[in-house]
Design an enzyme around this catalytic site. Structure first.
Site, PDB file in Angstrom:
ATOM      1  N   GLY A  59       0.862  -1.181   0.000  1.00  0.00           N
ATOM      2  CA  GLY A  59       0.000   0.000   0.000  1.00  0.00           C
ATOM      3  C   GLY A  59       0.891   1.220   0.000  1.00  0.00           C
ATOM      4  O   GLY A  59       1.740   1.384   0.889  1.00  0.00           O
ATOM      5  N   GLY A  95       9.189  -7.449  -3.196  1.00  0.00           N
ATOM      6  CA  GLY A  95       8.286  -6.872  -2.201  1.00  0.00           C
ATOM      7  C   GLY A  95       8.595  -5.403  -1.989  1.00  0.00           C
ATOM      8  O   GLY A  95       9.629  -4.890  -2.426  1.00  0.00           O
ATOM      9  N   ARG A 110      -3.811   4.035 -10.598  1.00  0.00           N
ATOM     10  CA  ARG A 110      -4.028   2.632 -10.930  1.00  0.00           C
ATOM     11  C   ARG A 110      -5.340   2.557 -11.704  1.00  0.00           C
ATOM     12  O   ARG A 110      -6.423   2.710 -11.127  1.00  0.00           O
ATOM     13  CB  ARG A 110      -4.097   1.757  -9.668  1.00  0.00           C
ATOM     14  N   ASP A 165       1.136  12.112  -3.937  1.00  0.00           N
ATOM     15  CA  ASP A 165       1.569  11.222  -5.022  1.00  0.00           C
ATOM     16  C   ASP A 165       0.322  10.634  -5.673  1.00  0.00           C
ATOM     17  O   ASP A 165      -0.325   9.771  -5.089  1.00  0.00           O
ATOM     18  CB  ASP A 165       2.458  10.105  -4.467  1.00  0.00           C
ATOM     19  N   GLU A 187       1.915   9.333 -15.297  1.00  0.00           N
ATOM     20  CA  GLU A 187       0.911  10.147 -14.613  1.00  0.00           C
ATOM     21  C   GLU A 187       0.931  11.589 -15.102  1.00  0.00           C
ATOM     22  O   GLU A 187      -0.122  12.225 -15.203  1.00  0.00           O
ATOM     23  CB  GLU A 187       1.140  10.069 -13.101  1.00  0.00           C
ATOM     24  N   GLY A 228      12.132   6.568 -13.613  1.00  0.00           N
ATOM     25  CA  GLY A 228      12.617   5.196 -13.553  1.00  0.00           C
ATOM     26  C   GLY A 228      14.126   5.153 -13.379  1.00  0.00           C
ATOM     27  O   GLY A 228      14.696   5.843 -12.524  1.00  0.00           O
ATOM     28  N   ALA A 253      -1.508  20.755  -2.176  1.00  0.00           N
ATOM     29  CA  ALA A 253      -0.242  20.097  -1.855  1.00  0.00           C
ATOM     30  C   ALA A 253       0.932  21.063  -1.901  1.00  0.00           C
ATOM     31  O   ALA A 253       0.943  22.024  -2.676  1.00  0.00           O
ATOM     32  CB  ALA A 253      -0.002  18.940  -2.820  1.00  0.00           C
ATOM     33  N   THR A 266       8.081  -2.868  -7.290  1.00  0.00           N
ATOM     34  CA  THR A 266       7.038  -2.559  -6.314  1.00  0.00           C
ATOM     35  C   THR A 266       7.616  -1.711  -5.184  1.00  0.00           C
ATOM     36  O   THR A 266       8.618  -2.079  -4.564  1.00  0.00           O
ATOM     37  CB  THR A 266       6.443  -3.855  -5.723  1.00  0.00           C
ATOM     38  N   GLY A 267       6.998  -0.590  -4.921  1.00  0.00           N
ATOM     39  CA  GLY A 267       7.440   0.270  -3.828  1.00  0.00           C
ATOM     40  C   GLY A 267       8.539   1.254  -4.199  1.00  0.00           C
ATOM     41  O   GLY A 267       8.993   2.010  -3.330  1.00  0.00           O
ATOM     42  N   ALA A 268       8.949   1.281  -5.464  1.00  0.00           N
ATOM     43  CA  ALA A 268      10.038   2.183  -5.859  1.00  0.00           C
ATOM     44  C   ALA A 268       9.676   3.641  -5.595  1.00  0.00           C
ATOM     45  O   ALA A 268      10.430   4.384  -4.956  1.00  0.00           O
ATOM     46  CB  ALA A 268      10.385   1.969  -7.331  1.00  0.00           C
ATOM     47  N   GLY A 269       8.511   4.065  -6.101  1.00  0.00           N
ATOM     48  CA  GLY A 269       8.090   5.450  -5.900  1.00  0.00           C
ATOM     49  C   GLY A 269       7.822   5.773  -4.440  1.00  0.00           C
ATOM     50  O   GLY A 269       8.118   6.873  -3.968  1.00  0.00           O
ATOM     51  N   ASP A 270       7.274   4.806  -3.719  1.00  0.00           N
ATOM     52  CA  ASP A 270       6.960   5.021  -2.304  1.00  0.00           C
ATOM     53  C   ASP A 270       8.233   5.164  -1.474  1.00  0.00           C
ATOM     54  O   ASP A 270       8.301   5.994  -0.564  1.00  0.00           O
ATOM     55  CB  ASP A 270       6.130   3.857  -1.766  1.00  0.00           C
TER      56      ASP A 270
END
Length: 325
Positions: free
Chosen positions: A36, A308, A169, A165, A199, A230, A190, A261-265
């Site tokens: 998440g 993960g 999706r 952010d 996006e 990226g 923001a 998964t989770g790169a941007g986060d």
């Protein structure tokens, strides 16, 4: 007022079932991982040594208990977490292509994360944070949409800053014609907005240049815009105290990608961790923000070398060691 938390993240928390190979019978095997986007960000901050909290909702099931335990083990405050009997904890099945890029299939109809309401908000936590970090997935459904908007109002009134952010999706918005309008509605509220290349194209047009898209966002009132690229790093544009515009690209080091998964986060978490170290986080200088973005790039780069999201987040020592290498 002294703030208790560096970052409070609000929004979805879920289980990512990540592809983990094939069984002897040739069937896909999926590994249960906590995830998440906002939760990932809160965990990234905590693992780096910052003080973070998470506000969101899970179902009253084993998945929800597992998620809460993971956050607590990483030192993330869960006082603002809630549960519901009416919906199950949200699930996502994540498959990876040869480059490690993700493809999602969600079990969220509607899912517990969408059931957070205004009355569930822990106002004391929100009033006690330097940054509130949110995404657009808490805007897809009520009552979570109203809760997110109210949380932003509470934090701003208390002198905190908002990090946003969109994290689009498509499957969770379906064929709704108001998706872009709803996502863009949060931008004027923001202080920091981070978007991916895809996006940016969604919000401002397919052939929009980084500089033009960032100018649109800055004109809405925010101080710092980030376009993640990226493996190429990140484009940034911001406003200094005297109104001067600064911009540029901060390159990322090459890594062997296993799972994005989770790169941007993790990038968000790394950046907010660094910004929260100073008294005036948005008193921007070109040298300062480029140093902070190089740090955030490193956090994200290390994250994608493992499978993960939360399990792959690096510690501060790991980031510093990688940066020296």
């Amino acid at each position: 007022m002294e703030k208790k938390f560096d970052v409070v993240a609000l929004g979805e928390i879920l289980i990512d079932f990540t592809f983990a190979g094939k069984s002897e019978a040739g069937k896909n095997i999926f590994e249960e991982n906590p995830g998440g986007a906002p939760a990932n960000c809160a965990c990234a901050v905590s693992k780096l040594g910052g003080k973070s909290a998470f506000i969101g909702m899970t179902g009253e099931d084993s998945f929800g208990k597992d998620l809460k335990n993971v956050l607590e083990e990483l030192g993330v405050s869960t006082q603002g977490m809630c549960t519901t009997e009416k919906q199950h904890t949200t699930l996502a099945f994540v498959t990876l292509d040869e480059s490690g890029e993700r493809h999602f299939s969600f079990c969220r109809n509607p899912g517990a994360d969408t059931q957070l309401s205004v009355s569930d908000l822990n106002r004391e936590i929100l009033e006690s944070t330097k940054f509130l970090h949110i995404g657009s997935l808490s805007l897809t459904d009520e009552p979570a949409k109203s809760a997110t908007e109210e949380a932003v109002t509470i934090v701003k009134k208390a002198g905190g800053l908002i990090s946003y952010d969109p994290n689009y999706r498509e499957t969770l918005w379906g064929k709704r014609t108001d998706a872009v309008e709803t996502i863009k509605s949060m931008i004027p509220k923001a202080d920091i907005v981070k978007v991916s290349e895809d996006e940016l194209a969604l919000l401002y047009g397919k052939n929009t240049a980084y500089e033009d898209g960032a100018a649109h966002i800055l004109s809405s009132g925010c101080t710092l815009v980030l376009v993640t690229l990226g493996s190429k790093g990140v484009f940034y544009a911001g406003k200094t105290k005297n109104g001067e515009r600064i911009s540029g690209i901060v390159a990322a080091k090459k890594v062997s990608v296993v799972d994005t998964t989770g790169a941007g986060d993790s990038f968000n978490g790394g950046l907010l961790y660094r910004l929260s170290r100073v008294a005036e986080p948005l008193l921007l200088t070109k040298e300062g923000i480029e140093s902070d973005l190089a740090f955030a790039n490193t956090v994200a780069g290390l994250c994608v070398t493992k499978r993960g999201a939360i399990p792959a987040l690096p510690t501060l020592a790991e980031v510093e060691r990688f940066a020296r290498g």
